[in-house]
Enzyme design. Structure first.
Site, PDB file in Angstrom:
ATOM      1  N   ARG A 126      50.430  17.601  20.780  1.00  0.00           N
ATOM      2  CA  ARG A 126      51.171  17.226  21.990  1.00  0.00           C
ATOM      3  C   ARG A 126      51.476  15.732  21.992  1.00  0.00           C
ATOM      4  O   ARG A 126      52.549  15.305  22.415  1.00  0.00           O
ATOM      5  CB  ARG A 126      50.373  17.597  23.245  1.00  0.00           C
ATOM      6  CG  ARG A 126      50.111  19.069  23.446  1.00  0.00           C
ATOM      7  CD  ARG A 126      51.388  19.846  23.645  1.00  0.00           C
ATOM      8  NE  ARG A 126      52.087  19.435  24.839  1.00  0.00           N
ATOM      9  CZ  ARG A 126      52.579  20.247  25.741  1.00  0.00           C
ATOM     10  NH1 ARG A 126      52.438  21.537  25.594  1.00  0.00           N
ATOM     11  NH2 ARG A 126      53.221  19.782  26.778  1.00  0.00           N
ATOM     12  N   GLU A 127      50.520  14.936  21.527  1.00  0.00           N
ATOM     13  CA  GLU A 127      50.693  13.482  21.546  1.00  0.00           C
ATOM     14  C   GLU A 127      51.793  13.032  20.594  1.00  0.00           C
ATOM     15  O   GLU A 127      52.712  12.313  20.995  1.00  0.00           O
ATOM     16  CB  GLU A 127      49.352  12.803  21.219  1.00  0.00           C
ATOM     17  CG  GLU A 127      48.325  12.997  22.315  1.00  0.00           C
ATOM     18  CD  GLU A 127      46.902  12.737  21.896  1.00  0.00           C
ATOM     19  OE1 GLU A 127      46.024  12.808  22.778  1.00  0.00           O
ATOM     20  OE2 GLU A 127      46.630  12.467  20.702  1.00  0.00           O
TER      21      GLU A 127
END
Length: 128
Positions: free
Chosen positions: A73-74
């Site tokens: 996600r990052e």
């Protein structure tokens, strides 16, 4: 100096914190989950704040792997921001081995496995 978000797997928390400390020592504002997310905080909200403020995402990968759900996600968030024209750079860092995600394989990485100090120096040179 620069705002830096350090993305890492839980298995690499010790090495990631060592790296974050050294980046702070070089004068950078560093976001590291262990430092920024407190008991009772919204993890997603804190991550979003850190990612939004950062101009660099240091993606730490290792023999433990390059992708965890949170890390994915990052770095995908940083990549999407790049595509939207936001000035954010993804800087891969090889902590103990492993390979980066395929979509990031063409990006030169800092290799801390061979010479930690030289790898940190290369990373700091890339962070302006």
């Amino acid at each position: 100096m620069a705002a830096v978000f350090v993305s890492h797997r839980l298995a690499d928390a010790h090495a990631a914190e060592r790296l974050a400390v050294e980046l702070r020592w070089h004068g950078h504002e560093v976001w590291l989950d262990e430092w920024e997310i407190g008991l009772g905080d919204s993890i997603v909200e804190k991550m979003d704040q850190g990612l939004t403020r950062s101009t660099y995402l240091v993606l730490c990968y290792s023999a433990a792997g390059s992708i965890s759900p949170w890390m994915g996600r990052e770095w995908m968030s940083a990549l999407a921001r790049q595509l939207d024209g936001v000035s954010v750079r993804i800087l891969p860092v090889r902590l103990t081995g492993g390979t980066p995600p395929a979509i990031l394989a063409d990006i030169k990485y800092a290799d801390l496995t061979v010479n930690w100090a030289a790898g940190v120096a290369a990373l700091c040179a890339a962070i302006r």
